[in-house]
Design a protein around this motif. Structure first.
Motif, mmCIF file in Angstrom:
data_model
loop_
_atom_site.group_PDB
_atom_site.id
_atom_site.type_symbol
_atom_site.label_atom_id
_atom_site.label_comp_id
_atom_site.label_asym_id
_atom_site.label_seq_id
_atom_site.Cartn_x
_atom_site.Cartn_y
_atom_site.Cartn_z
ATOM 1 N N ALA A 158 -83.782 13.848 -51.986
ATOM 2 C CA ALA A 158 -84.454 14.883 -52.759
ATOM 3 C C ALA A 158 -85.857 14.396 -53.133
ATOM 4 C CB ALA A 158 -83.659 15.212 -54.016
ATOM 5 N N PRO A 159 -86.873 15.233 -52.958
ATOM 6 C CA PRO A 159 -88.252 14.795 -53.214
ATOM 7 C C PRO A 159 -88.533 14.578 -54.699
ATOM 8 C CG PRO A 159 -88.192 17.143 -52.736
ATOM 9 C CD PRO A 159 -86.806 16.627 -52.487
ATOM 10 N N GLU A 160 -89.273 13.526 -54.995
ATOM 11 C CA GLU A 160 -89.656 13.226 -56.373
ATOM 12 C C GLU A 160 -91.160 13.337 -56.583
ATOM 13 O OE1 GLU A 160 -88.076 9.477 -57.536
ATOM 14 O OE2 GLU A 160 -86.024 9.956 -56.941
ATOM 15 N N THR A 161 -91.921 13.378 -55.504
ATOM 16 C CA THR A 161 -93.379 13.489 -55.589
ATOM 17 C C THR A 161 -93.858 14.630 -54.703
ATOM 18 O OG1 THR A 161 -93.813 12.014 -53.711
ATOM 19 C CG2 THR A 161 -93.528 10.980 -55.885
ATOM 20 N N TRP A 162 -95.115 15.009 -54.867
ATOM 21 C CA TRP A 162 -95.698 16.058 -54.039
ATOM 22 C C TRP A 162 -95.638 15.682 -52.558
ATOM 23 C CZ3 TRP A 162 -97.041 20.978 -53.942
ATOM 24 C CH2 TRP A 162 -97.884 21.433 -52.933
ATOM 25 N N ASP A 163 -96.029 14.463 -52.231
ATOM 26 C CA ASP A 163 -96.038 14.039 -50.830
ATOM 27 C C ASP A 163 -94.630 14.063 -50.230
ATOM 28 O OD1 ASP A 163 -98.759 13.714 -50.862
ATOM 29 O OD2 ASP A 163 -98.702 11.539 -51.197
ATOM 30 N N GLU A 164 -93.641 13.651 -51.023
ATOM 31 C CA GLU A 164 -92.260 13.692 -50.541
ATOM 32 C C GLU A 164 -91.794 15.134 -50.345
ATOM 33 O OE1 GLU A 164 -89.840 11.463 -53.219
ATOM 34 O OE2 GLU A 164 -90.680 9.518 -52.625
ATOM 35 N N ILE A 284 -82.897 19.872 -58.799
ATOM 36 C CA ILE A 284 -83.838 18.856 -59.274
ATOM 37 C C ILE A 284 -84.968 19.549 -60.025
ATOM 38 C CG2 ILE A 284 -83.353 17.262 -57.362
ATOM 39 C CD1 ILE A 284 -86.095 18.168 -56.164
ATOM 40 N N ARG A 285 -85.686 18.791 -60.818
ATOM 41 C CA ARG A 285 -86.916 19.296 -61.403
ATOM 42 C C ARG A 285 -88.003 19.315 -60.327
ATOM 43 N NH1 ARG A 285 -85.819 22.167 -65.887
ATOM 44 N NH2 ARG A 285 -84.211 21.066 -67.091
ATOM 45 N N PHE A 286 -88.927 20.250 -60.450
ATOM 46 C CA PHE A 286 -90.037 20.299 -59.505
ATOM 47 C C PHE A 286 -90.695 18.925 -59.470
ATOM 48 C CE2 PHE A 286 -94.289 21.101 -57.983
ATOM 49 C CZ PHE A 286 -94.116 22.077 -57.008
ATOM 50 N N PRO A 287 -90.939 18.389 -58.273
ATOM 51 C CA PRO A 287 -91.479 17.031 -58.164
ATOM 52 C C PRO A 287 -92.710 16.813 -59.047
ATOM 53 C CG PRO A 287 -90.825 17.801 -56.006
ATOM 54 C CD PRO A 287 -90.669 18.967 -56.938
ATOM 55 N N GLY A 288 -92.645 15.756 -59.826
ATOM 56 C CA GLY A 288 -93.729 15.430 -60.741
ATOM 57 C C GLY A 288 -93.543 15.957 -62.145
ATOM 58 N N THR A 289 -92.447 16.719 -62.403
ATOM 59 C CA THR A 289 -92.255 17.303 -63.737
ATOM 60 C C THR A 289 -91.040 16.741 -64.470
ATOM 61 O OG1 THR A 289 -90.861 19.201 -63.075
ATOM 62 C CG2 THR A 289 -93.254 19.464 -62.882
ATOM 63 N N GLN A 290 -90.323 15.787 -63.877
ATOM 64 C CA GLN A 290 -89.166 15.226 -64.572
ATOM 65 C C GLN A 290 -89.600 14.662 -65.932
ATOM 66 O OE1 GLN A 290 -85.834 15.313 -63.706
ATOM 67 N NE2 GLN A 290 -85.613 14.569 -65.792
ATOM 68 N N GLY A 291 -88.838 14.994 -66.966
ATOM 69 C CA GLY A 291 -89.181 14.569 -68.315
ATOM 70 C C GLY A 291 -89.837 15.673 -69.127
ATOM 71 N N ALA A 292 -90.344 16.690 -68.445
ATOM 72 C CA ALA A 292 -90.942 17.849 -69.115
ATOM 73 C C ALA A 292 -90.162 19.099 -68.733
ATOM 74 C CB ALA A 292 -92.410 18.006 -68.724
ATOM 75 N N VAL A 293 -90.149 20.078 -69.621
ATOM 76 C CA VAL A 293 -89.398 21.315 -69.384
ATOM 77 C C VAL A 293 -90.232 22.509 -69.833
ATOM 78 C CG1 VAL A 293 -87.391 22.678 -70.107
ATOM 79 C CG2 VAL A 293 -87.113 20.244 -69.610
ATOM 80 N N THR A 294 -90.361 23.493 -68.949
ATOM 81 C CA THR A 294 -90.890 24.799 -69.347
ATOM 82 C C THR A 294 -89.711 25.746 -69.531
ATOM 83 O OG1 THR A 294 -91.284 25.244 -66.990
ATOM 84 C CG2 THR A 294 -93.185 24.621 -68.334
ATOM 85 N N PHE A 295 -89.783 26.617 -70.532
ATOM 86 C CA PHE A 295 -88.599 27.397 -70.887
ATOM 87 C C PHE A 295 -88.941 28.842 -71.245
ATOM 88 C CE2 PHE A 295 -90.231 26.406 -75.079
ATOM 89 C CZ PHE A 295 -89.870 27.506 -75.842
ATOM 90 N N ASN A 296 -87.896 29.674 -71.176
ATOM 91 C CA ASN A 296 -87.858 30.908 -71.938
ATOM 92 C C ASN A 296 -86.511 30.977 -72.635
ATOM 93 O OD1 ASN A 296 -86.148 31.667 -69.851
ATOM 94 N ND2 ASN A 296 -87.217 33.541 -69.352
ATOM 95 N N SER A 297 -86.403 31.809 -73.648
ATOM 96 C CA SER A 297 -85.197 31.805 -74.487
ATOM 97 C C SER A 297 -84.857 33.220 -74.939
ATOM 98 C CB SER A 297 -85.423 30.913 -75.718
ATOM 99 O OG SER A 297 -84.360 31.026 -76.646
#
Length: 414
Positions: A158-164, A284-297
């Motif tokens: 699973a990709p973790e970076t943009w290049d991956e 997975i989280r979009f590569p490069g965003t792990q640790g941050a979360v965008t939300f609606n509620s």
């Protein structure tokens, strides 16, 4: 097994206020009218009825709630608002400004909501420091849903970076499938854009999407975001225009597409198809965003009611925040509970990850309202961004012009 577990949890569900001697009733306007959402909401209805509170249902079909808001305006104008209304983001703030919302301070203080509901949600649940709404869930939007067989055929990692990510997409394309399942609708384009901006850093997301800093909106970094959007467009099939999000999910489920960038409501489509996380699909989280979360509620906004109905309203608010209901509802909905102290036992692996990511982002200050889903800025700003993002995605603007247009459109919308 899941039904049994939920049933066990619900058997201990509610400890709210003692029912007074007179009949109590809540009138609830919502748009959860089908499938698992309606079934989960029925749990709340039955819990309240067991305590002597009559639930008067006012369902208004329409997934985004626009029809519900139209019905609500008519009721408020007539001086007869319902007890509680399902509402999202800045719609809650707009109603609060009109002075027609209720006060949940009594139950919120008794149950210490301040300590268990993330501050980013409280920004919508409160107005002038007063609790006016009870949040039901947290949908996070910076997810990637990947067909496991397609990923294995593309190397298995699973990709973790943009290049991956680009490397995996290239391999999927070479394997003869559409790498990205996507629907060409403005909010879907904006959902991807949201994630690409977030991947450039949380400071940049906050400056551009929330604070609307003109220097961030029309910056070299934003030009780079649009460049990346243009790159992703190369992996979308030619028939994407107008496709509904669930049909894009179906492409991934059926192996016709490799992955989809979509909020966690997409998980419900995979589960309905009998697929299992880890075995059949990967989240997975979009590569490069792990640790941050965008939300609606989704929240239930409370309106001013007479003394005769106040106790029932507070009882409903308490029932919504009960950990057992929060678990039972969100297992079905695909979202995370609005409380950070709900046990994760009943949730699948993607649900457990959603809850862990939410708690981490809340603690680190990296939990942000999603621009694409109306929790970063009011509708006028969101729609102005939508227009520019979609025009660029459809090839009508180059990246430099798009960044300049984005800043101009936001300025005009404020």
């Amino acid at each position: 097994m899941r039904k049994l577990l939920i049933g066990t949890m619900l058997s201990t569900a509610l400890t709210a206020y003692a029912a007074p001697s007179f009949a109590e009733e809540v009138e609830v306007l919502h748009w959860w009218t089908s499938g698992g959402e309606a079934a989960a909401l029925d749990v709340l209805k039955k819990n309240l009825e067991a305590e002597g509170v009559t639930w008067k249902d006012m369902p208004v079909a329409g997934g985004g709630g626009e029809q519900a808001m139209t019905a609500l305006r008519a009721r408020v104008t007539a001086g007869n608002p319902p007890t509680a209304v399902q509402a999202l983001g800045f719609d809650i703030t707009d109603w609060a400004k009109q002075g027609v919302v209720g006060d949940l301070g009594e139950v919120a203080a008794e149950e210490n909501w301040d300590a268990v509901i993330p501050a980013a949600l409280q920004a919508f649940s409160k107005y002038d420091g007063k609790w006016i709404a009870a949040p039901v869930n947290v949908h996070s939007t910076n997810w990637v849903w990947i067909n496991k067989k397609a990923l294995d055929a593309a190397g298995g990692k699973a990709p973790e970076t943009w290049d991956e990510l680009i490397a995996v997409l290239d391999k999927m394309k070479a394997n003869g499938i559409s790498p990205i399942g996507h629907g060409g609708q403005a909010w879907q384009d904006a959902t991807i854009f949201d994630a690409v901006v977030l991947a450039e850093g949380t400071d940049f997301y906050k400056a551009s999407m929330i604070d609307l800093d003109p220097a961030a909106l029309n910056s070299d970094k934003m030009v780079g975001v649009f460049d990346k959007m243009g790159k992703l467009k190369e992996y979308v099939d030619a028939d994407f225009s107008g496709r509904d999000w669930n049909l894009a999910s179906a492409m991934v489920i059926e192996g016709k597409a490799g992955m989809q960038f979509m909020g966690d409501w997409a998980k419900g489509e995979f589960l309905k198809a009998g697929l299992k996380p880890g075995a059949d699909f990967v989240c997975i989280r979009f590569p490069g965003t792990q640790g941050a979360v965008t939300f609606n509620s989704d929240q239930f906004m409370m309106f001013k009611v007479g003394d005769a109905n106040k106790a029932a309203q507070l009882k409903m608010a308490s029932a919504i925040e009960d950990p057992a209901f929060q678990s039972a509802f969100n297992v079905v909905k695909g979202s995370a509970p609005a409380r950070t102290d709900v046990p994760n036992d009943a949730f699948d692996d993607c649900g457990k990850k959603a809850m862990a990511d939410l708690a981490e982002a809340d603690k680190s200050g990296k939990l942000f309202g999603s621009m694409a889903h109306g929790h970063a800025n009011p509708a006028a700003v969101k729609n102005a961004m939508y227009d520019v993002i979609t025009r660029h995605f459809n090839g009508e603007l180059d990246s430099k012009a798009a960044a300049e247009e984005l800043a101009n459109a936001v300025a005009a919308a404020q």
